[in-house]
Design an enzyme around this catalytic site. Structure first.
Site, PDB file in Angstrom:
ATOM      1  N   HIS A 285      47.266  38.679  37.136  1.00 42.43           N
ATOM      2  CA  HIS A 285      46.678  40.021  37.102  1.00 42.43           C
ATOM      3  C   HIS A 285      46.691  40.603  38.511  1.00 42.43           C
ATOM      4  O   HIS A 285      46.256  39.954  39.463  1.00 42.43           O
ATOM      5  CB  HIS A 285      45.241  39.946  36.579  1.00 42.43           C
ATOM      6  CG  HIS A 285      44.560  41.278  36.509  1.00 42.43           C
ATOM      7  ND1 HIS A 285      44.692  42.113  35.418  1.00 42.43           N
ATOM      8  CD2 HIS A 285      43.763  41.921  37.390  1.00 42.43           C
ATOM      9  CE1 HIS A 285      44.000  43.216  35.632  1.00 42.43           C
ATOM     10  NE2 HIS A 285      43.419  43.127  36.813  1.00 42.43           N
ATOM     11  N   HIS A 328      35.480  37.590  39.453  1.00 43.86           N
ATOM     12  CA  HIS A 328      35.655  37.661  40.905  1.00 43.86           C
ATOM     13  C   HIS A 328      34.351  38.037  41.605  1.00 43.86           C
ATOM     14  O   HIS A 328      33.428  38.587  41.008  1.00 43.86           O
ATOM     15  CB  HIS A 328      36.762  38.656  41.274  1.00 43.86           C
ATOM     16  CG  HIS A 328      36.534  40.057  40.782  1.00 43.86           C
ATOM     17  ND1 HIS A 328      36.635  40.424  39.460  1.00 43.86           N
ATOM     18  CD2 HIS A 328      36.230  41.200  41.449  1.00 43.86           C
ATOM     19  CE1 HIS A 328      36.410  41.707  39.318  1.00 43.86           C
ATOM     20  NE2 HIS A 328      36.146  42.203  40.502  1.00 43.86           N
ATOM     21  N   GLU A 334      31.723  47.883  44.423  1.00 45.68           N
ATOM     22  CA  GLU A 334      32.447  48.610  43.385  1.00 45.68           C
ATOM     23  C   GLU A 334      31.498  49.441  42.532  1.00 45.68           C
ATOM     24  O   GLU A 334      30.582  48.901  41.906  1.00 45.68           O
ATOM     25  CB  GLU A 334      33.207  47.630  42.482  1.00 45.68           C
ATOM     26  CG  GLU A 334      34.238  46.779  43.216  1.00 45.68           C
ATOM     27  CD  GLU A 334      34.923  45.790  42.305  1.00 45.68           C
ATOM     28  OE1 GLU A 334      34.631  45.788  41.086  1.00 45.68           O
ATOM     29  OE2 GLU A 334      35.751  45.002  42.787  1.00 45.68           O
ATOM     30  N   HIS A 358      28.485  47.121  41.071  1.00 47.92           N
ATOM     31  CA  HIS A 358      28.503  45.722  41.477  1.00 47.92           C
ATOM     32  C   HIS A 358      28.540  45.718  42.997  1.00 47.92           C
ATOM     33  O   HIS A 358      29.587  45.975  43.602  1.00 47.92           O
ATOM     34  CB  HIS A 358      29.727  45.004  40.907  1.00 47.92           C
ATOM     35  CG  HIS A 358      29.797  45.050  39.411  1.00 47.92           C
ATOM     36  ND1 HIS A 358      30.987  45.149  38.724  1.00 47.92           N
ATOM     37  CD2 HIS A 358      28.816  45.032  38.475  1.00 47.92           C
ATOM     38  CE1 HIS A 358      30.740  45.173  37.426  1.00 47.92           C
ATOM     39  NE2 HIS A 358      29.428  45.096  37.249  1.00 47.92           N
ATOM     40  N   HIS A 364      31.231  39.195  38.822  1.00 50.05           N
ATOM     41  CA  HIS A 364      31.430  39.968  37.601  1.00 50.05           C
ATOM     42  C   HIS A 364      32.836  39.725  37.071  1.00 50.05           C
ATOM     43  O   HIS A 364      33.632  39.005  37.669  1.00 50.05           O
ATOM     44  CB  HIS A 364      31.175  41.454  37.827  1.00 50.05           C
ATOM     45  CG  HIS A 364      32.014  42.070  38.904  1.00 50.05           C
ATOM     46  ND1 HIS A 364      31.815  41.844  40.240  1.00 50.05           N
ATOM     47  CD2 HIS A 364      33.063  42.937  38.838  1.00 50.05           C
ATOM     48  CE1 HIS A 364      32.689  42.534  40.954  1.00 50.05           C
ATOM     49  NE2 HIS A 364      33.473  43.190  40.127  1.00 50.05           N
TER      50      HIS A 364
END
Length: 437
Positions: A285, A328, A334, A358, A364
């Site tokens: 990803h 992560h 964020e 976050h 999260h």
């Protein structure tokens, strides 16, 4: 149909009357048509050419023609530093609010969610939500603290500014330069969305590095306004935001009286459908940095004051890979918003018009349902359609306003998104294994 000048960060020029823009001399003894020449310097005079921003305006009256400003209150608008802000290590998420204000224009309908840095130090950001039910007709505002990145979620806006008019709809973004005077007209019954107030260095395009010359957002797809002026002698209110406070004065004319202008500090828009998404063609990803649309750099290379990242419709083709965002913890903070659809790492609970925060290092990732589906999914190429999440990523932790932290629409059970994640570990070292020590 509104006309625009194309290109990002270029030296543009525009005139609403033929001959209003001087040729060959920036500030002649007498400006054409009896106009006043006025320069708006958005950076220090001696800053490097590549970051220097200024615009010359030719207007009916100079901005200096105003009475004394007086402070006014705004019950839901805040700025950094937040002396009473809540620094919460926990993950936070908010539901959308259908209509928090019965009657409010764009300015009155702003509610601050969080902020970091210091507006007077020209560092950091504030994040606001807006919910407007009426247009600004006799009111104008200029934000001296920062430039405003507007992300509509519902309802179309027409933003009348000193340097022209811009229409912006959900799926598009608009940026109003610092200290540019404007008013907002609703093109629908009401409108809602997100605002990033950027105190730091101005938004610019990110470097492309190994991507090369193409990809992500292209300069040609950014559209600047063309000159359009209001020659209107009537009493109006002019409001300026400075040092986190609002100050008001009364003018006897519209402040949007710029007949011509040239420069690179103004107002622009961008349609996210023009974003050229980069992605994985093999495995793993990709990091969200490849979705960066705009960046406000800090003095520390690679750690942005704030990035705007968008996650538009795209193909997902990675093989032998857990395709949603992985679990992560991140040194960056964020803040997520959702214009439409669904985020690919959340099955439910994250709704259009809602938000999540976050803070730095907060663990999260996908919720249980997304994890279960992704680990058993057919890895054929998949088109992610119908959604538009976005992220404000900033290098500093965000302090949440007490109003937002105590809001009834903040989800008290957000942590339950990960509560169902079970142990799947099986060890080769079992009691029946004679090799076990």
């Amino acid at each position: 149909m509104t006309e625009y000048l194309s290109g990002f960060g270029n030296q543009h020029q525009s005139e609403a009357l033929d001959g209003a823009l001087p040729r060959g001399q920036n500030s002649p003894q007498r400006a054409p048509h009896g106009l006043y020449a006025e320069q708006l310097s958005a950076t220090a005079f001696t800053e490097p050419r590549e970051v220097n921003r200024r615009t010359w305006t030719y207007r009916i009256r100079p901005s200096a023609a105003h009475r004394r400003y007086h402070p006014i209150d705004h019950p839901t608008l805040r700025s950094a530093p937040l002396s009473d802000g809540v620094l919460d290590v926990n993950r936070l998420r908010w539901n959308p609010v259908a209509r928090p204000f019965e009657t409010a224009d764009f300015l009155d309908g702003l509610t601050t969610i969080a902020a970091n840095g210091d507006a007077l130090q020209r560092d950091g950001i504030a994040i606001h939500l807006y919910h407007a039910t009426s247009s600004m007709t006799d009111r104008y505002v200029a934000d001296l603290d920062g430039e405003l990145l507007i992300v509509p979620q519902s309802g179309r806006l027409r933003i009348h500014t000193e340097v022209g008019i811009v229409d912006v709809a959900p799926g598009e973004i608009a940026v109003v330069g610092r200290a540019i005077t404007f008013r907002v007209v609703l093109l629908d019954d009401d409108a809602a969305g997100y605002v990033c107030e950027n105190y730091g260095s101005y938004f610019t395009l990110p470097e492309l590095g190994p991507i090369g010359a193409n990809g992500l957002a292209h300069a040609r797809d950014f559209h600047y306004t063309v000159a359009a002026f209001e020659d209107d002698d009537r009493p109006v209110e002019k409001i300026q935001k400075f040092g986190g406070r609002l100050f008001s004065t009364e003018l006897d004319h519209s402040p949007l009286d710029v007949v011509a202008w040239h420069g690179n500090h103004g107002v622009y828009k961008y349609d996210t459908a023009d974003f050229n998404v980069m992605g994985t063609l093999g495995w793993d990803h990709p990091d969200p940095s490849i979705f960066t649309l705009l960046t406000s750099p800090s003095e520390r290379p690679g750690q942005a004051n704030v990035d705007l990242a968008i996650f538009p419709p795209r193909w997902n083709v990675a093989e032998h890979t857990f395709r949603p965002p992985h679990f992560h913890r991140n040194v960056m903070t964020e803040f997520m918003g959702l214009v439409r659809g669904q985020h690919d790492s959340k099955a439910e609970g994250f709704l259009p018009g809602g938000a999540s925060l976050h803070n730095m290092w907060g663990a999260h990732g996908p919720d249980q349902e997304t994890f279960d589906l992704a680990t058993a999914a057919d890895l054929a190429p998949q088109k992610l359609e119908g959604s538009l999440p976005f992220m404000f990523e900033t290098r500093l932790p965000l302090l949440v306003t007490p109003l937002a932290h105590d809001a009834p629409h903040r989800q008290p059970d957000y942590d339950s998104s990960w509560a169902g994640l079970q142990r799947h570990f099986t060890s080769p070292l079992t009691p029946s294994n004679p090799e076990q020590p």
